[in-house]
Each structure stands twice: as structure tokens, then as C-alpha cells.
Design a protein around this motif. Sequence first.
Motif, short mmCIF file in Angstrom:
data_model
loop_
_atom_site.label_atom_id
_atom_site.label_comp_id
_atom_site.label_asym_id
_atom_site.label_seq_id
_atom_site.Cartn_x
_atom_site.Cartn_y
_atom_site.Cartn_z
N THR A 1 0.83 -1.20 0.00
CA THR A 1 0.00 0.00 0.00
C THR A 1 0.86 1.25 0.00
OG1 THR A 1 -1.66 1.25 1.23
CG2 THR A 1 -0.16 -0.12 2.52
N ALA B 1 -0.20 4.06 1.33
CA ALA B 1 -0.69 4.94 2.39
C ALA B 1 0.42 5.53 3.27
CB ALA B 1 -1.73 4.21 3.23
N LEU C 1 2.23 8.22 1.30
CA LEU C 1 1.41 9.41 1.07
C LEU C 1 1.33 10.27 2.32
CD1 LEU C 1 -1.53 7.93 -1.07
CD2 LEU C 1 0.70 8.78 -1.82
N ASP C 2 1.22 9.63 3.48
CA ASP C 2 1.22 10.39 4.74
C ASP C 2 2.55 11.09 4.95
OD1 ASP C 2 -1.36 9.60 5.29
OD2 ASP C 2 -0.78 7.93 6.59
N GLN D 1 -2.55 1.90 -8.04
CA GLN D 1 -3.38 2.17 -6.86
C GLN D 1 -4.12 3.50 -6.94
OE1 GLN D 1 -1.41 1.47 -3.07
NE2 GLN D 1 -0.06 -0.04 -3.99
#
Length: 321
Positions: free
Chosen positions: A210, A212, A215-216, A249
Motif C-alpha cells: 500500500t 498509504a 502518502l502520509d 493504486q
Amino acid sequence: MHRVAALVRPPQSAFELGFTAQVFGIERAGLPGRYAFRVCTESPGPVATLAGYDMLVSEGLDALDEADTVVVPGWLPAGRPPSPAVVHALTRAHARGARVVSICSGAFALAHAGLLDGRTATTHWALADELAATFPRVEVDPDVLYVDHGDVATSAGAGAGIDLCMHLLRTDQGARYAAHVARTMVMPPHREGGQLQYSAPPHPVQIDGTLAPLLDWIAGRLGEPVTVEGMAAHAGVSTRTLARRFAGQLGTSPGQWLLTRRITAARDLLESSDLPLDAIARRVGLSSATNLRRRFLNTLGTTPGAYRRTFRAAPRRLDSP
């Protein structure tokens, strides 16, 4: 008040009408109301839904004559043309200046009315080929979540319809207002990528790790000189692998995703602060006012100064009456 009218027909998708009403048709505590919402149909009375119940719609096509925005929240069966009365009502509304919007299969109604001729449009990926074959004068883009020409807008499937409604809200009222509405709906104010990420069959690139955490990490460093190479190094992959993961994604490239986040952050600062453009540019990682102006114009079709004047012309609290 901006007047929104949703045009429905049986069998109506309850979800597509429901989220349109959720965005434009309800009052929210602490947020000034900016829209008046109504529902109409060609033959007022009970309208069957796909959910197995009928809803009572009391208004007819005359409601479109008073609308600032007309929304067609789906049009099923897609291959069944609208009546001449519906076509006339849609073209009449558009001719007098109303914005006409379709959700998912609603693009077929707009195409039958000739409102998509010579334009790029989208619909659900499963209906894209049918739309293109039926209406050769329409340039169908099966990838994007939505297409907005200002006076006419189309979305992909139902989920993308929410994206389009939030985009229209952001265009009308500014990024901060739209973000407030998004928080009440427990959803992101802007979703990245296109619909091909959903229509394509799963493959290892899409599910291999992922994005995620990355991106954070990026979101907390917008003001720093983050590069694609730096993003790949932080993720521990090559730039080519990173690009494949973003495409799989998010349906976009790492560089484009980063630019979109920076533009979004700049919009919020333009609305909520009096910072000079150079300071805003540095805070969001665009280095200079000149670069901010260029990127802003290319992305949004307007200048930072014009955007600030539009959405800070009458400064007010979100909880003001």
C-alpha cells in the motif's frame, strides 16, 4: 441560494440521487446553507427505484426552468432515449445558462439532448463503449472520474459522481467550504486518479504494498523539496516501481499526485490567510510566486489572485448565518 434540480426517471438509482441530495440538499450545523435542492420528473407521481420502493415526486419538468444546476443522477436503461419533452427541458435549461450535470449513465440523457456533441465526456467504464458507439460526435474518455466544461459536466460511475459533486461544490464555494462538507460526510474532499484503477482486473502491481504510509509522509513535507526520487528512496523501491504502484493504486503518476496536493494546500491558504504569494508558494513546495501562478493557471484555469478574490471577497466564518 444556488438552485439545484435533480431530474429522475424510473427505475431511479436511490444511491445516485441520495448522494446528490446529501451534497446539495441538507443543512449542516455550523455551515451556512448555499443551495436549494428539489427533485422533479417528467410525470409527477410515484417513481420506482432500483432499491425496490417507490418515491413520490411532486414536481414536473417546469422545475428545470428555475434551476441554476440540473443534475441527471443516472439514466436507466441507458439505451432508452429520453422523450422529446425531456430533451427540450434539458436544452432549454442549458440555453438559458443553467449548468447541466450527469452522474454515471446520466451522460446518455445529455448526449441525446446534444449537449455533449463536440465535447469530451465520461460515464461508467462498462458503458463507455456504448456511449461512444451511439454518439460518435462525443469524445468519450473512459479513464477519468469526471469531466467539467463549466456549463456541462459528466461523471463516471456512482462513486465518481460523489467526486464530481464535491468538485462542483469546491468550484462554487471554495476548497474550505467543500472540505467542511467532506468532513461531515466522512470522506476525502478530493480523490486522486481515474476510474481505470477500478475497471482493470487485479494484478500484482496493484496489490504489492500500500502507498498509504508514503502518502502520509509526503503530506507532512509539502514545503520541502520532495522529489520523485526521494519518494522512491523513502519507499525503498525504484522510481519505475513507484510509478507502477501509483498508476495501479491511484491511477496517476507520483509527480502529478504531489502537484495536486500542493495546489490543494495553496487553495486553502489563499482562502484562509493573507499570506503573500511567495510565502504560500514556499509553504506548499512550489518555490516562488511565479511558479505558483504558472502551476495554478495550468491546473485550475485561473490565477491565485483571482481565486483569492473570489473566495475571500466577503470573508466570513463557516458558522456565520
